[in-house]
Motif scaffolding. Sequence first.
Motif, PDB file in Angstrom:
ATOM      1  N   GLU A   1       0.821  -1.204   0.000  1.00 24.24           N
ATOM      2  CA  GLU A   1       0.000   0.000   0.000  1.00 24.24           C
ATOM      3  C   GLU A   1       0.861   1.262   0.000  1.00 24.24           C
ATOM      4  N   TYR A   2       2.138   1.114   0.296  1.00 25.28           N
ATOM      5  CA  TYR A   2       3.021   2.264   0.336  1.00 25.28           C
ATOM      6  C   TYR A   2       3.788   2.486  -0.966  1.00 25.28           C
ATOM      7  N   VAL A   3       3.688   1.550  -1.893  1.00 20.00           N
ATOM      8  CA  VAL A   3       4.475   1.652  -3.119  1.00 20.00           C
ATOM      9  C   VAL A   3       4.063   2.885  -3.924  1.00 20.00           C
ATOM     10  N   TYR A   4       2.778   3.145  -4.005  1.00 16.95           N
ATOM     11  CA  TYR A   4       2.288   4.306  -4.744  1.00 16.95           C
ATOM     12  C   TYR A   4       2.878   5.595  -4.169  1.00 16.95           C
ATOM     13  N   GLU A   5       2.898   5.682  -2.825  1.00 19.22           N
ATOM     14  CA  GLU A   5       3.460   6.870  -2.190  1.00 19.22           C
ATOM     15  C   GLU A   5       4.945   6.993  -2.495  1.00 19.22           C
ATOM     16  N   ALA A   6       5.643   5.872  -2.483  1.00 14.76           N
ATOM     17  CA  ALA A   6       7.085   5.898  -2.746  1.00 14.76           C
ATOM     18  C   ALA A   6       7.375   6.352  -4.172  1.00 14.76           C
ATOM     19  N   LEU A   7       6.542   5.954  -5.110  1.00 15.17           N
ATOM     20  CA  LEU A   7       6.709   6.373  -6.499  1.00 15.17           C
ATOM     21  C   LEU A   7       6.670   7.894  -6.596  1.00 15.17           C
ATOM     22  N   HIS A   8       5.696   8.488  -5.932  1.00 16.56           N
ATOM     23  CA  HIS A   8       5.558   9.936  -5.992  1.00 16.56           C
ATOM     24  C   HIS A   8       6.582  10.655  -5.119  1.00 16.56           C
ATOM     25  N   ALA A   9       7.230   9.909  -4.247  1.00 17.99           N
ATOM     26  CA  ALA A   9       8.303  10.504  -3.448  1.00 17.99           C
ATOM     27  C   ALA A   9       9.595  10.569  -4.238  1.00 17.99           C
ATOM     28  N   GLY A  10       9.622   9.922  -5.415  1.00 17.26           N
ATOM     29  CA  GLY A  10      10.798  10.011  -6.271  1.00 17.26           C
ATOM     30  C   GLY A  10      11.594   8.735  -6.423  1.00 17.26           C
ATOM     31  N   ALA A  11      11.046   7.593  -5.979  1.00 15.37           N
ATOM     32  CA  ALA A  11      11.775   6.327  -6.089  1.00 15.37           C
ATOM     33  C   ALA A  11      12.036   5.963  -7.548  1.00 15.37           C
ATOM     34  N   SER A  12      13.209   5.427  -7.794  1.00 15.05           N
ATOM     35  CA  SER A  12      13.583   5.011  -9.148  1.00 15.05           C
ATOM     36  C   SER A  12      13.319   3.530  -9.393  1.00 15.05           C
ATOM     37  N   GLY A  13      13.025   2.791  -8.335  1.00 16.13           N
ATOM     38  CA  GLY A  13      12.772   1.374  -8.524  1.00 16.13           C
ATOM     39  C   GLY A  13      12.234   0.722  -7.268  1.00 16.13           C
ATOM     40  N   PHE A  14      11.724  -0.483  -7.437  1.00 13.14           N
ATOM     41  CA  PHE A  14      11.151  -1.247  -6.340  1.00 13.14           C
ATOM     42  C   PHE A  14      11.594  -2.698  -6.460  1.00 13.14           C
ATOM     43  N   LEU A  15      12.027  -3.267  -5.349  1.00  7.35           N
ATOM     44  CA  LEU A  15      12.414  -4.670  -5.309  1.00  7.35           C
ATOM     45  C   LEU A  15      11.701  -5.359  -4.158  1.00  7.35           C
ATOM     46  N   LEU A  16      11.399  -6.631  -4.343  1.00 14.01           N
ATOM     47  CA  LEU A  16      10.908  -7.431  -3.231  1.00 14.01           C
ATOM     48  C   LEU A  16      12.091  -7.794  -2.346  1.00 14.01           C
ATOM     49  N   LYS A  17      11.852  -7.915  -1.048  1.00 11.78           N
ATOM     50  CA  LYS A  17      12.955  -8.169  -0.114  1.00 11.78           C
ATOM     51  C   LYS A  17      13.538  -9.564  -0.250  1.00 11.78           C
ATOM     52  N   ASP A  18      12.840 -10.436  -0.965  1.00  8.06           N
ATOM     53  CA  ASP A  18      13.402 -11.770  -1.211  1.00  8.06           C
ATOM     54  C   ASP A  18      14.092 -11.832  -2.578  1.00  8.06           C
ATOM     55  N   VAL A  19      14.521 -10.668  -3.078  1.00  6.43           N
ATOM     56  CA  VAL A  19      15.177 -10.580  -4.377  1.00  6.43           C
ATOM     57  C   VAL A  19      16.404 -11.486  -4.408  1.00  6.43           C
ATOM     58  N   ARG A  20      16.672 -12.064  -5.567  1.00  3.04           N
ATOM     59  CA  ARG A  20      17.851 -12.901  -5.741  1.00  3.04           C
ATOM     60  C   ARG A  20      19.113 -12.038  -5.741  1.00  3.04           C
ATOM     61  N   ARG A  21      20.218 -12.659  -5.355  1.00  7.54           N
ATOM     62  CA  ARG A  21      21.503 -11.958  -5.258  1.00  7.54           C
ATOM     63  C   ARG A  21      21.856 -11.229  -6.561  1.00  7.54           C
ATOM     64  N   ASP A  22      21.835 -11.950  -7.678  1.00  5.20           N
ATOM     65  CA  ASP A  22      22.223 -11.352  -8.959  1.00  5.20           C
ATOM     66  C   ASP A  22      21.285 -10.222  -9.365  1.00  5.20           C
ATOM     67  N   ASP A  23      20.008 -10.373  -9.038  1.00 11.65           N
ATOM     68  CA  ASP A  23      19.039  -9.349  -9.409  1.00 11.65           C
ATOM     69  C   ASP A  23      19.211  -8.080  -8.573  1.00 11.65           C
ATOM     70  N   LEU A  24      19.624  -8.246  -7.320  1.00 14.44           N
ATOM     71  CA  LEU A  24      19.900  -7.081  -6.484  1.00 14.44           C
ATOM     72  C   LEU A  24      21.057  -6.274  -7.075  1.00 14.44           C
ATOM     73  N   VAL A  25      22.118  -6.969  -7.442  1.00 16.71           N
ATOM     74  CA  VAL A  25      23.279  -6.298  -8.025  1.00 16.71           C
ATOM     75  C   VAL A  25      22.898  -5.618  -9.337  1.00 16.71           C
ATOM     76  N   HIS A  26      22.142  -6.334 -10.167  1.00 16.14           N
ATOM     77  CA  HIS A  26      21.697  -5.766 -11.442  1.00 16.14           C
ATOM     78  C   HIS A  26      20.873  -4.501 -11.217  1.00 16.14           C
ATOM     79  N   ALA A  27      20.001  -4.537 -10.213  1.00 16.45           N
ATOM     80  CA  ALA A  27      19.129  -3.397  -9.940  1.00 16.45           C
ATOM     81  C   ALA A  27      19.931  -2.157  -9.580  1.00 16.45           C
ATOM     82  N   VAL A  28      20.929  -2.318  -8.743  1.00 14.08           N
ATOM     83  CA  VAL A  28      21.758  -1.180  -8.343  1.00 14.08           C
ATOM     84  C   VAL A  28      22.477  -0.606  -9.556  1.00 14.08           C
ATOM     85  N   ARG A  29      22.978  -1.456 -10.422  1.00 13.38           N
ATOM     86  CA  ARG A  29      23.684  -0.980 -11.618  1.00 13.38           C
ATOM     87  C   ARG A  29      22.739  -0.257 -12.565  1.00 13.38           C
ATOM     88  N   VAL A  30      21.543  -0.788 -12.736  1.00 17.00           N
ATOM     89  CA  VAL A  30      20.568  -0.171 -13.629  1.00 17.00           C
ATOM     90  C   VAL A  30      20.191   1.225 -13.140  1.00 17.00           C
TER      91      VAL A  30
END
Length: 239
Positions: free
Chosen positions: A88-117
Amino acid sequence: MTIRVVVADDQELVRSGFAMILDVQPDIEVVAEAGDGAEAVEAVRRHTPDVALLDIRMPRMDGIDACRAISEDGSCRTVMLTTFDSDEYVYEALHAGASGFLLKDVRRDDLVHAVRVVAQGDSLLAPSVARRLVEQYTRSAARPRHPDPRLDVLTGRERETLLLLARGLSNAEIARELTVSDHTVKTHVGNVLAKLGLRDRIQAVICAYETGLIAAGAAGAPPSGGGFPSGPSPASARN
């Protein structure tokens, strides 16, 4: 160039785990860890990182307020960590200026990829988060039965591209779907964002739902399973 990162989460094991995964990468340096949003904002101001990884729910100052302060303060880009409990907070975070969203169970490689992107100036959205975000975003709004006239500025191919973006496809996947080159897809994506006045791919997903191009829960909607975000968007899609 080394990507400088601040990691903020009130759960020490989660925070340390993410920091360890990122810090061993040759092109990433975790310059600080924070246990709440206020510490995260202070760490960003002190260390001027490229990316701040923020848990949405934190004490003293939550991730949304921290994201807003960081976005207003400088060039550091933010990636929000969320669980299904906090959607329910994702919408608020988008308007706060977030550049991306990840689930906390994200895979190791995907976390690294996300930071680079995100460090490159692009945006990302896990498909499962995309689905919940757009459903929430459009829940209280009356969506048109047919595509909104705003879409009339798009060519047929650009409209197809927007539809595929809303399904969570990467540029490479869109290229295969449309049988065109990656460069052509980058051009289409850039044109879609420019013509519709959208900041990034996240807003493109919302726009596709808001204008009725795709309906929440439809077959073409972003999948509800795990999945991972689309690949990098072109320079013209950046903030």
